[in-house]
Design a protein around this motif. Structure first.
Motif, PDB file in Angstrom:
ATOM      1  N   UNK A  17      20.509  22.835 -13.481  1.00 46.11           N
ATOM      2  CA  UNK A  17      19.115  22.417 -13.292  1.00 46.11           C
ATOM      3  C   UNK A  17      19.047  21.283 -12.278  1.00 46.11           C
ATOM      4  N   UNK A  18      18.265  21.479 -11.239  1.00 45.62           N
ATOM      5  CA  UNK A  18      17.984  20.430 -10.262  1.00 45.62           C
ATOM      6  C   UNK A  18      16.476  20.285 -10.134  1.00 45.62           C
ATOM      7  N   UNK A  19      16.069  19.163  -9.606  1.00 45.95           N
ATOM      8  CA  UNK A  19      14.649  18.840  -9.517  1.00 45.95           C
ATOM      9  C   UNK A  19      14.233  18.760  -8.051  1.00 45.95           C
ATOM     10  N   UNK A  20      13.079  19.354  -7.759  1.00 44.93           N
ATOM     11  CA  UNK A  20      12.541  19.259  -6.404  1.00 44.93           C
ATOM     12  C   UNK A  20      12.109  17.829  -6.100  1.00 44.93           C
ATOM     13  N   UNK A  21      11.599  17.158  -7.115  1.00 48.18           N
ATOM     14  CA  UNK A  21      11.046  15.824  -6.928  1.00 48.18           C
ATOM     15  C   UNK A  21      11.126  15.058  -8.237  1.00 48.18           C
ATOM     16  N   UNK A  22      11.607  13.836  -8.169  1.00 48.93           N
ATOM     17  CA  UNK A  22      11.510  12.908  -9.295  1.00 48.93           C
ATOM     18  C   UNK A  22      10.593  11.768  -8.866  1.00 48.93           C
ATOM     19  N   UNK A  23       9.696  11.389  -9.751  1.00 51.58           N
ATOM     20  CA  UNK A  23       8.761  10.299  -9.476  1.00 51.58           C
ATOM     21  C   UNK A  23       8.925   9.265 -10.573  1.00 51.58           C
ATOM     22  N   UNK A  24       9.187   8.021 -10.176  1.00 50.88           N
ATOM     23  CA  UNK A  24       9.458   6.980 -11.169  1.00 50.88           C
ATOM     24  C   UNK A  24       9.067   5.628 -10.593  1.00 50.88           C
ATOM     25  N   UNK A  25       8.869   4.685 -11.484  1.00 54.49           N
ATOM     26  CA  UNK A  25       8.598   3.315 -11.075  1.00 54.49           C
ATOM     27  C   UNK A  25       9.888   2.552 -10.861  1.00 54.49           C
ATOM     28  N   UNK A  26       9.760   1.259 -10.619  1.00 55.30           N
ATOM     29  CA  UNK A  26      10.922   0.372 -10.468  1.00 55.30           C
ATOM     30  C   UNK A  26      10.502  -1.025 -10.901  1.00 55.30           C
ATOM     31  N   UNK A  27      11.448  -1.754 -11.436  1.00 56.72           N
ATOM     32  CA  UNK A  27      11.183  -3.149 -11.780  1.00 56.72           C
ATOM     33  C   UNK A  27      11.261  -4.036 -10.546  1.00 56.72           C
ATOM     34  N   UNK A  28      12.129  -3.665  -9.616  1.00 61.31           N
ATOM     35  CA  UNK A  28      12.205  -4.316  -8.309  1.00 61.31           C
ATOM     36  C   UNK A  28      12.698  -3.296  -7.292  1.00 61.31           C
ATOM     37  N   UNK A  29      12.282  -3.464  -6.034  1.00 61.86           N
ATOM     38  CA  UNK A  29      12.883  -2.724  -4.935  1.00 61.86           C
ATOM     39  C   UNK A  29      12.884  -3.606  -3.699  1.00 61.86           C
ATOM     40  N   UNK A  30      13.910  -3.391  -2.863  1.00 60.63           N
ATOM     41  CA  UNK A  30      14.015  -4.180  -1.639  1.00 60.63           C
ATOM     42  C   UNK A  30      13.695  -3.288  -0.438  1.00 60.63           C
TER      43      UNK A  30
END
Length: 250
Positions: free
Chosen positions: A85-98
């Motif tokens: 199983x693979x995903x075309x798209x994962x959508x998620x938040x982040x606590x921090x990103x640079x």
């Protein structure tokens, strides 16, 4: 769309909903989706459910029990884990990103399942409010998921790395530790600014008993960040561009 009697969203929640809306606009019929965890991801799941009720055909797998329950509630068809199983798209938040789209994740306690699904995705899109973008990671404590038996030795090892580890306790019961959906403990590490995230990630991987750490490196292809009220697309090492410039995934 907000229900007539729903309370007004705070400015931060409005930004989360706005970022989620941009992501939902890039979802296409037939996609297999990884569904993230946290307040921003909840906006995405809720808005995606509206599209599903309007006829969009997608399937998903959630990164937490809470996100799975919300997805079922809004009518998103869900899959079970399976080989291949693979995903075309994962959508998620982040606590921090640079600016290079290195992430700290795990504030919601789902870092293991998030990393599993997002590593199995062809495209990871991060959605976040304006407060999450930082020049350098480390203001937000770095979460670890830890096997309970190994906790004392993990704390010792992280302390030697300068991480000032603290076992995460329940907000409503400070004497009760928080467990992940996999029944592991959660530890929050206070490193301060992280000068070399790749080196720290490698060091944490060598400590027996750490199931996973919250540094997500080299996984995100793009992020939608709200800046000055507008949805902007960030890609590693590139200047921000308005999300409205992209009819498809950036």
């Amino acid at each position: 769309m907000t229900a007539p009697n729903a309370p007004a969203l705070s400015p931060q929640e409005q930004e989360k909903a706005q970022a989620a809306a941009a992501a939902v606009g890039w979802v296409r019929d037939g996609m297999v989706l990884g569904l993230g965890t946290g307040t921003t991801s909840a906006h995405f799941i809720t808005q995606l459910g509206e599209r599903v009720r309007q006829g969009l055909k997608v399937q998903g797998l959630a990164t937490s029990v809470a996100s799975e329950a919300l997805a079922r509630q809004v009518g998103i068809p869900l899959l079970e884990p399976r080989r291949g199983l693979t995903f075309d798209l994962a959508v998620d938040g982040a606590d921090e990103l640079d600016p290079e789209l290195r992430l700290i994740k795990g504030g919601g306690g789902a870092l293991l399942r998030e990393k599993v699904l997002e590593t199995a995705s062809r495209y990871l899109l991060v959605i976040a409010d304006s407060s999450k973008l930082v020049p350098r990671l480390g203001r937000f404590p770095l979460p670890l998921e830890v096997v309970p038996f190994a906790l004392p030795w993990v704390l010792d090892a992280v302390e030697k790395l300068g991480g000032a580890p603290a076992l995460r306790m329940a907000k409503d019961d400070p004497s009760a530790p928080v467990y992940s959906d996999q029944k592991n403990l959660l530890v929050d590490c206070h490193f301060g600014q992280i000068a070399d995230a790749e080196r720290l990630a490698a060091q944490l991987k060598t400590i027996p008993g750490i199931v996973e750490h919250g540094l997500f490196l080299g996984l995100a292809q793009a992020a939608v960040i709200i800046q000055d009220g507008q949805a902007q697309v960030l890609r590693p090492g590139q200047s921000a561009r308005p999300a409205t410039e992209f009819a498809e995934l950036p």
